[in-house]
Enzyme design. Structure first.
Site, mmCIF file in Angstrom:
data_model
loop_
_atom_site.group_PDB
_atom_site.id
_atom_site.type_symbol
_atom_site.label_atom_id
_atom_site.label_comp_id
_atom_site.label_asym_id
_atom_site.label_seq_id
_atom_site.Cartn_x
_atom_site.Cartn_y
_atom_site.Cartn_z
ATOM 1 N N CYS A 279 0.799 -1.230 0.000
ATOM 2 C CA CYS A 279 0.000 0.000 0.000
ATOM 3 C C CYS A 279 0.831 1.280 0.000
ATOM 4 C CB CYS A 279 -0.986 -0.007 1.167
ATOM 5 S SG CYS A 279 -0.234 0.071 2.812
ATOM 6 N N HIS A 338 -2.718 1.347 6.819
ATOM 7 C CA HIS A 338 -2.976 1.372 5.387
ATOM 8 C C HIS A 338 -2.689 2.786 4.891
ATOM 9 C CE1 HIS A 338 -4.433 0.425 1.487
ATOM 10 N NE2 HIS A 338 -5.506 1.196 1.559
ATOM 11 N N ASP A 361 -7.117 5.811 -3.629
ATOM 12 C CA ASP A 361 -6.404 4.644 -3.109
ATOM 13 C C ASP A 361 -6.042 3.746 -4.276
ATOM 14 O OD1 ASP A 361 -5.350 2.559 -1.709
ATOM 15 O OD2 ASP A 361 -7.052 2.294 -0.359
ATOM 16 N N ASN A 401 -13.972 4.136 9.952
ATOM 17 C CA ASN A 401 -15.009 4.241 10.986
ATOM 18 C C ASN A 401 -15.914 3.019 11.093
ATOM 19 O OD1 ASN A 401 -15.966 5.714 13.127
ATOM 20 N ND2 ASN A 401 -17.395 6.936 11.925
ATOM 21 N N ASP A 403 -17.142 -0.565 12.685
ATOM 22 C CA ASP A 403 -17.069 -1.202 13.996
ATOM 23 C C ASP A 403 -16.367 -2.548 13.851
ATOM 24 O OD1 ASP A 403 -18.372 0.916 15.079
ATOM 25 O OD2 ASP A 403 -20.242 -0.141 15.529
ATOM 26 N N GLU A 449 -14.250 9.781 18.648
ATOM 27 C CA GLU A 449 -14.795 8.481 19.037
ATOM 28 C C GLU A 449 -15.464 8.587 20.404
ATOM 29 O OE1 GLU A 449 -15.238 5.894 17.420
ATOM 30 O OE2 GLU A 449 -13.821 5.861 15.757
ATOM 31 N N GLU A 454 -20.435 11.100 16.380
ATOM 32 C CA GLU A 454 -19.788 9.988 15.682
ATOM 33 C C GLU A 454 -20.767 8.844 15.485
ATOM 34 O OE1 GLU A 454 -18.013 6.207 15.121
ATOM 35 O OE2 GLU A 454 -18.837 6.818 17.064
#
Length: 721
Positions: A279, A338, A361, A401, A403, A449, A454
């Protein structure tokens, strides 16, 4: 006596003067490179007489691409005499002498970038027309022009994100962030030609060259093309990706220190992919190409980066009863870090307010419109959960973001261990402007967070994705429905697995603590801290394990295991000492030098499980670089490079590479052979700097035991007196 027709004898494109004014002199002063939306001058020298505005008409023609077309904007015809030409290109008279004329030309701020052919037709008063080919020039994006879509209104930012040819890429882990020096080298010899060749090798150009060239005025379009061309999954792009740990037929990604060698190797091999990249290499090479083309670009590192393969914003991780992390069929992973790019541009294709920094990316993870590319995705859209905006915003949102859900796999069943809403997307980092410091830009991507905002944004994004999936299924799209998210009330796993206990009733906690810095070649000493927060005795059985990780989160086989039995009195805390010797981990390390230690605890009287893990990044001593004397353009400069073998065993096949734009014409490779245990040595290199200003030397040493001991040194090069 009849007036002779006007005949051009010579043309001066004023390359040196124009290139300085257009901020391209770092590339060359021998050939004309200009930016759109900004005038450039040229001088026409006539053989037989001077230009007479009332009698002669000079018509300019510019063409780009193999099939130039007026309707597509890849061909323009505009006159010096007419101030209200229908062409967006314009020309005007600066000075007019007896046998020479200086004119200014200006491309519109929306013109396609690329290589142009410049011609003129001279229509004299008697009706005779003569045509001349004046030469070629290259047109680039212009972040100095307010009308250009890539305009950046800060000169320090332009200097950093367009003109700076070196920088840092942040690697390691959130607990140990290390800067990796990188030579972008966007102004080095032949790089601009390689960048234009890269555009011509794209699938878009191969399929429809006329339309592709016409669309090169859009930074959105160009950035998507470059994102696809940096990897080689769909085409003969620049780099082959490899995460297998087997690089015998190429270069270990960790060994690269700059983009120039990669791009030149790709070009010299007939545009065949270079082996290998990961990457940070993809992102670094893309940064080089975009800065060279004139689009402000920076390299971004996201620690604990999510890779959500099914679009439900949940990263599932699976563990066995020893605490060992398992691979999974979904291929969801959390990358230790990353790396991607941000490019600055207006987004007229989006609602107002979503221009500015855009995520691109080039690492081939998922397809976008049938091609392995990603972005541009508006950073502001990501922060606000606007995952329905182009391009690939849901995937980028999940990287920062999502979970994380942990599952225990035992006896063919899966038991939910823990749902973490804050573990993905930490310490999002980039190099500071005109400084070697690190900037934390996490707040650009998400609200704090644990905050209400958020969670609201997360749920908003989730609902948008569910709605899109529903509408896609109604349209009959061939989409496989994803597994119901663990947030759903109807999750099949929630029927037969115990729920996670609320944090206010958790009675036992586990935590790892390192006793010494984890240095390569030394034993790793740490303790497991166990705390009983209840008023009852607790008997714990804790399975401990250690395994190497690749930086993309892929686990390797465990190499160390232990079982601890801990009895805790009410409110008591105990430590359990652990040691992993160098002999135990040395042969199992990946190139990334990442070790994940895990503990899975259980109480005798409770079915609840307690999972804790920690990622350890082993560090090497860096290379030391000393500049011996003053650095002056075109004068010999001595550079001392000091390096060492940090291991207590002999290492072989040692190779030192050194490079630096403006300092070395090409990358230097020095074969060092064998280094004895703990041996420290140095060499002296001689070079002749050929560019002035702030420069950087980058160095890397590899051997049969390690691949990326790095070092750097900034150098200021003065003009010769």
């Amino acid at each position: 006596m009849a007036q002779a027709w006007l005949e051009v004898a010579l043309t001066d494109l004023q390359s040196s003067r124009n290139n300085v004014r257009h901020h391209t002199e770092e590339i060359t002063v021998d050939h004309l490179l200009v930016r759109r939306g900004q005038a450039f001058n040229l001088t026409l020298y006539f053989r037989n007489r001077g230009f007479q505005p009332g009698l002669d008409n000079i018509i300019f023609v510019v063409e780009t691409g193999p099939l130039p077309d007026l309707a597509l904007g890849t061909r323009a015809v505009f006159s010096l005499a007419r101030h209200h030409s229908p062409s967006p290109w314009i020309a005007w008279l600066e000075t007019n002498g007896a046998t020479s004329t200086e004119v200014s030309l200006c491309a519109p701020p929306t013109a396609a970038v690329g290589r142009y052919l410049l011609k003129i037709h001279i229509d004299s008063f008697q009706g005779s027309v003569t045509a001349y080919q004046l030469g070629e020039f290259i047109l680039l994006f212009n972040p100095w022009c307010p009308e250009d879509a890539v305009y950046l209104d800060s000169e320090p930012q332009r200097q950093e994100y367009v003109m700076n040819d070196y920088g840092f890429i942040y690697q390691g882990s959130k607990n140990w962030i290390r800067p990796c020096p990188w030579n972008y080298g966007q102004f080095e010899e032949k790089i601009i030609d390689i960048c234009l060749k890269l555009l011509d090798k794209s699938l878009h150009f191969q399929t429809d060259p006329a339309t592709d060239c016409a669309l090169r005025g859009s930074p959105v379009y160009v950035s998507r093309v470059v994102s696809a061309m940096i990897n080689s999954n769909d085409d003969n792009g620049v780099l082959n990706g490899n995460w297998s740990e087997n690089y015998t037929d190429g270069t270990n990604p960790a060994e690269w220190t700059g983009s120039v060698a990669i791009l030149k190797q790709w070009y010299a091999a007939g545009c065949q992919p270079v082996r290998y990249g990961q990457c940070w290499v993809f992102a670094a090479v893309m940064c080089t190409v975009m800065r060279c083309l004139g689009i402000p670009t920076r390299v971004i590192t996201n620690f604990d980066s999510g890779h959500d393969t099914d679009g439900n914003l949940i990263i599932d991780e699976y563990y066995d009863n020893t605490g060992r992390i398992l691979g999974n069929k979904k291929k969801d992973t959390i990358w230790n870090f990353h790396v991607w790019n941000e490019c600055w541009m207006a987004r007229k294709d989006l609602p107002p307010g979503y221009g500015g920094w855009q995520v691109l990316d080039a690492t081939p993870q998922e397809m976008s419109n049938g091609v392995y590319c990603c972005g541009p995705a508006s950073v502001r859209a990501i922060k606000n959960g606007e995952v329905d905006l182009n391009y690939d915003t849901p995937f980028v949102f999940s990287m920062v973001n999502a979970d994380c859900m942990s599952w225990l796999v035992q006896g063919g069943k899966e038991q939910k261990l823990h749902q973490d809403t804050s573990s993905v997307g930490n310490f999002i980092s980039t190099k500071s402007i005109q400084s070697d410091e690190r900037d934390d830009i996490t707040e650009n991507y998400k609200y704090e967070e644990g905050s209400l905002q958020e969670r609201q944004v997360f749920l908003k994004a989730l609902q948008k994705l569910k709605a899109e999936r529903f509408h896609s299924s109604r349209r009959g799209a061939d989409l496989q429905p994803s597994r119901p998210t663990p947030l759903s009330q109807d999750s099949p796993r929630s029927v037969h697995t115990p729920s996670l206990r609320p944090s206010d009733v958790v009675q036992v906690s586990l935590k790892f603590k390192l006793l010494d810095p984890p240095n390569m070649g030394q034993d790793i000493c740490f303790v497991l801290l166990a705390l009983n927060m209840s008023s009852q005795f607790k008997d714990l059985k804790v399975n401990l394990s250690a395994q190497s990780l690749l930086h993309d989160g892929s686990p390797l086989s465990p190499f160390w295991q232990d079982i601890a039995f801990i009895t805790l009195s009410p409110k008591e805390a105990k430590t359990y000492p652990c040691k992993i010797s160098y002999s135990q981990y040395s042969q199992y390390l990946s190139t990334d030098k990442l070790i994940r230690i895990s503990a899975l605890g259980e109480e005798k009287s409770s079915p609840e499980k307690i999972l804790v893990n920690k990622i350890i990044t082993l560090s090497y001593p860096s290379i030391t670089i000393n500049v011996l004397g003053a650095a002056v353009v075109n004068q010999s400069l001595s550079i001392q490079v000091i390096f060492s073998n940090p291991l207590s065993e002999q290492v072989e096949d040692c190779v030192l590479t050194v490079e630096g734009s403006g300092l070395f014409k090409k990358q230097q490779k020095i074969l060092l052979g064998v280094l004895k245990p703990q041996h420290r040595a140095s060499i002296i290199l001689e070079t002749v700097p050929f560019k002035s200003g702030q420069r950087q030397i980058q160095a890397n040493m590899r051997s049969n035991k390690f691949k990326d001991i790095k070092g750097y040194r900034n150098v200021y090069v003065d003009f010769a007196l």
